[in-house]
Design a protein around this motif. Structure first.
Motif, PDB file in Angstrom:
ATOM      1  N   MET A 282       2.227   5.439   2.224  1.00  0.00           N
ATOM      2  CA  MET A 282       2.602   4.770   1.000  1.00  0.00           C
ATOM      3  C   MET A 282       2.666   5.803  -0.105  1.00  0.00           C
ATOM      4  SD  MET A 282       0.643   1.699  -1.031  1.00  0.00           S
ATOM      5  CE  MET A 282       0.514   0.724   0.422  1.00  0.00           C
ATOM      6  N   ALA A 283       3.719   5.780  -0.859  1.00  0.00           N
ATOM      7  CA  ALA A 283       3.895   6.740  -1.933  1.00  0.00           C
ATOM      8  C   ALA A 283       2.820   6.537  -2.990  1.00  0.00           C
ATOM      9  CB  ALA A 283       5.274   6.591  -2.531  1.00  0.00           C
ATOM     10  N   ASP A 284       2.478   7.633  -3.656  1.00  0.00           N
ATOM     11  CA  ASP A 284       1.463   7.600  -4.700  1.00  0.00           C
ATOM     12  C   ASP A 284       1.806   6.593  -5.785  1.00  0.00           C
ATOM     13  OD1 ASP A 284      -0.988   8.713  -4.972  1.00  0.00           O
ATOM     14  OD2 ASP A 284      -0.320  10.424  -6.156  1.00  0.00           O
ATOM     15  N   GLY A 285       3.077   6.562  -6.216  1.00  0.00           N
ATOM     16  CA  GLY A 285       3.504   5.636  -7.257  1.00  0.00           C
ATOM     17  C   GLY A 285       3.379   4.188  -6.828  1.00  0.00           C
ATOM     18  N   THR A 286       3.717   3.904  -5.586  1.00  0.00           N
ATOM     19  CA  THR A 286       3.619   2.540  -5.078  1.00  0.00           C
ATOM     20  C   THR A 286       2.164   2.095  -5.029  1.00  0.00           C
ATOM     21  OG1 THR A 286       5.635   2.803  -3.797  1.00  0.00           O
ATOM     22  CG2 THR A 286       4.176   1.024  -3.140  1.00  0.00           C
ATOM     23  N   ALA A 287       1.276   2.976  -4.600  1.00  0.00           N
ATOM     24  CA  ALA A 287      -0.155   2.642  -4.559  1.00  0.00           C
ATOM     25  C   ALA A 287      -0.678   2.343  -5.961  1.00  0.00           C
ATOM     26  CB  ALA A 287      -0.943   3.788  -3.929  1.00  0.00           C
ATOM     27  N   ARG A 288      -0.230   3.106  -6.939  1.00  0.00           N
ATOM     28  CA  ARG A 288      -0.653   2.893  -8.323  1.00  0.00           C
ATOM     29  C   ARG A 288      -0.138   1.548  -8.848  1.00  0.00           C
ATOM     30  NH1 ARG A 288       1.595   5.494 -13.219  1.00  0.00           N
ATOM     31  NH2 ARG A 288       3.246   5.912 -11.752  1.00  0.00           N
TER      32      ARG A 288
ATOM     33  N   ASP B  61      17.478   1.138  -0.904  1.00  0.00           N
ATOM     34  CA  ASP B  61      17.730   1.596  -2.264  1.00  0.00           C
ATOM     35  C   ASP B  61      19.107   2.203  -2.395  1.00  0.00           C
ATOM     36  OD1 ASP B  61      15.831   2.089  -4.775  1.00  0.00           O
ATOM     37  OD2 ASP B  61      17.283   3.725  -4.624  1.00  0.00           O
ATOM     38  N   LEU B  62      19.636   2.163  -3.593  1.00  0.00           N
ATOM     39  CA  LEU B  62      20.936   2.759  -3.847  1.00  0.00           C
ATOM     40  C   LEU B  62      20.886   4.278  -3.806  1.00  0.00           C
ATOM     41  CD1 LEU B  62      22.110   0.474  -6.773  1.00  0.00           C
ATOM     42  CD2 LEU B  62      22.850   0.399  -4.409  1.00  0.00           C
ATOM     43  N   GLY B  63      19.738   4.836  -4.061  1.00  0.00           N
ATOM     44  CA  GLY B  63      19.591   6.291  -4.053  1.00  0.00           C
ATOM     45  C   GLY B  63      18.980   6.772  -2.762  1.00  0.00           C
ATOM     46  N   GLU B  64      18.337   7.911  -2.820  1.00  0.00           N
ATOM     47  CA  GLU B  64      17.753   8.479  -1.615  1.00  0.00           C
ATOM     48  C   GLU B  64      16.340   7.975  -1.336  1.00  0.00           C
ATOM     49  OE1 GLU B  64      16.849  10.714  -5.194  1.00  0.00           O
ATOM     50  OE2 GLU B  64      18.780  10.357  -4.262  1.00  0.00           O
ATOM     51  N   GLN B  65      15.719   7.313  -2.316  1.00  0.00           N
ATOM     52  CA  GLN B  65      14.357   6.826  -2.138  1.00  0.00           C
ATOM     53  C   GLN B  65      14.372   5.370  -1.687  1.00  0.00           C
ATOM     54  OE1 GLN B  65      12.549   7.327  -5.941  1.00  0.00           O
ATOM     55  NE2 GLN B  65      12.159   9.490  -5.643  1.00  0.00           N
ATOM     56  N   THR B  66      13.446   5.016  -0.838  1.00  0.00           N
ATOM     57  CA  THR B  66      13.255   3.632  -0.431  1.00  0.00           C
ATOM     58  C   THR B  66      11.778   3.311  -0.588  1.00  0.00           C
ATOM     59  OG1 THR B  66      15.048   3.750   1.149  1.00  0.00           O
ATOM     60  CG2 THR B  66      13.485   1.999   1.477  1.00  0.00           C
ATOM     61  N   GLY B  67      11.477   2.104  -0.994  1.00  0.00           N
ATOM     62  CA  GLY B  67      10.087   1.693  -1.083  1.00  0.00           C
ATOM     63  C   GLY B  67       9.489   1.782  -2.464  1.00  0.00           C
ATOM     64  N   GLY B  68      10.274   2.103  -3.490  1.00  0.00           N
ATOM     65  CA  GLY B  68       9.747   2.106  -4.843  1.00  0.00           C
ATOM     66  C   GLY B  68       9.275   0.707  -5.218  1.00  0.00           C
ATOM     67  N   ALA B  69       8.291   0.637  -6.096  1.00  0.00           N
ATOM     68  CA  ALA B  69       7.713  -0.654  -6.464  1.00  0.00           C
ATOM     69  C   ALA B  69       7.577  -0.765  -7.973  1.00  0.00           C
ATOM     70  CB  ALA B  69       6.352  -0.838  -5.804  1.00  0.00           C
TER      71      ALA B  69
ATOM     72  N   ASP C 108       3.749  -9.036 -20.627  1.00  0.00           N
ATOM     73  CA  ASP C 108       3.929  -8.116 -21.746  1.00  0.00           C
ATOM     74  C   ASP C 108       4.147  -6.662 -21.326  1.00  0.00           C
ATOM     75  OD1 ASP C 108       1.404  -7.870 -20.768  1.00  0.00           O
ATOM     76  OD2 ASP C 108       0.385  -7.912 -22.692  1.00  0.00           O
ATOM     77  N   GLY C 109       4.581  -6.430 -20.094  1.00  0.00           N
ATOM     78  CA  GLY C 109       4.834  -5.053 -19.694  1.00  0.00           C
ATOM     79  C   GLY C 109       5.195  -4.920 -18.224  1.00  0.00           C
ATOM     80  N   HIS C 110       5.340  -3.680 -17.810  1.00  0.00           N
ATOM     81  CA  HIS C 110       5.623  -3.393 -16.400  1.00  0.00           C
ATOM     82  C   HIS C 110       5.172  -1.965 -16.089  1.00  0.00           C
ATOM     83  CE1 HIS C 110       9.212  -1.548 -18.204  1.00  0.00           C
ATOM     84  NE2 HIS C 110       9.231  -0.785 -17.129  1.00  0.00           N
ATOM     85  N   LEU C 111       5.093  -1.675 -14.802  1.00  0.00           N
ATOM     86  CA  LEU C 111       4.703  -0.350 -14.332  1.00  0.00           C
ATOM     87  C   LEU C 111       5.484  -0.050 -13.068  1.00  0.00           C
ATOM     88  CD1 LEU C 111       2.727   2.126 -14.473  1.00  0.00           C
ATOM     89  CD2 LEU C 111       1.233   0.825 -12.959  1.00  0.00           C
ATOM     90  N   GLY C 112       6.017   1.154 -12.968  1.00  0.00           N
ATOM     91  CA  GLY C 112       6.679   1.592 -11.759  1.00  0.00           C
ATOM     92  C   GLY C 112       8.188   1.587 -11.862  1.00  0.00           C
ATOM     93  N   SER C 113       8.822   1.946 -10.751  1.00  0.00           N
ATOM     94  CA  SER C 113      10.272   2.031 -10.687  1.00  0.00           C
ATOM     95  C   SER C 113      10.725   1.854  -9.241  1.00  0.00           C
ATOM     96  CB  SER C 113      10.744   3.390 -11.211  1.00  0.00           C
ATOM     97  OG  SER C 113      12.126   3.554 -11.001  1.00  0.00           O
TER      98      SER C 113
END
Length: 121
Positions: A1-7, A30-38, A44-49
């Motif tokens: 699991m990617a670090d960003g997804t875990a966060r 994903d449209l780009g080269e990455q898969t699994g972004g979260a 009142d907000g969001h986190l991640g991409s």
């Protein structure tokens, strides 16, 4: 699991534990080269991409609409680079049962609550 997804998932768990509604969106393709972004989205907000700025715009808009629902769904987005599938999961705080009174009815409802789950103590 990617670090960003875990966060992102950790932030979503903290929000749910604080009794805040949150929607977690995960890119399955994903449209780009990455898969699994979260992305975790709350009122009142969001986190991640998702890994794609264009995809993020649609995902954030759809996730905000899902905040009032208890639903899990997969949505498909079309872009110039192809198709992206995103899994949306609405996380709701567990229900609570508050019982007022000291009569036999309140005692019986309290017993039912204890059987129903740990949040009904």
């Amino acid at each position: 699991m990617a670090d960003g997804t875990a966060r992102v998932l950790a932030a979503a768990q903290l929000a749910a534990a604080a009794r805040r509604r949150v929607v977690v969106a995960r890119a399955m393709s994903d449209l780009g080269e990455q898969t699994g972004g979260a992305v975790a989205v709350w009122k009142d907000g969001h986190l991640g991409s998702t890994g794609s700025a264009g995809l993020d715009l649609g995902v954030l808009a759809d996730a905000r609409l899902m905040l009032s629902q208890d639903d899990t769904t997969v949505r498909t987005y079309l872009g110039v680079q192809g198709e992206a599938r995103v899994l949306f999961e609405a996380w709701s705080p567990p229900p609570r049962l508050l019982v007022f009174g000291a009569d036999a009815h309140a005692a019986a409802v309290s017993q039912i609550g204890r059987i129903a789950g740990p949040w009904c103590a």
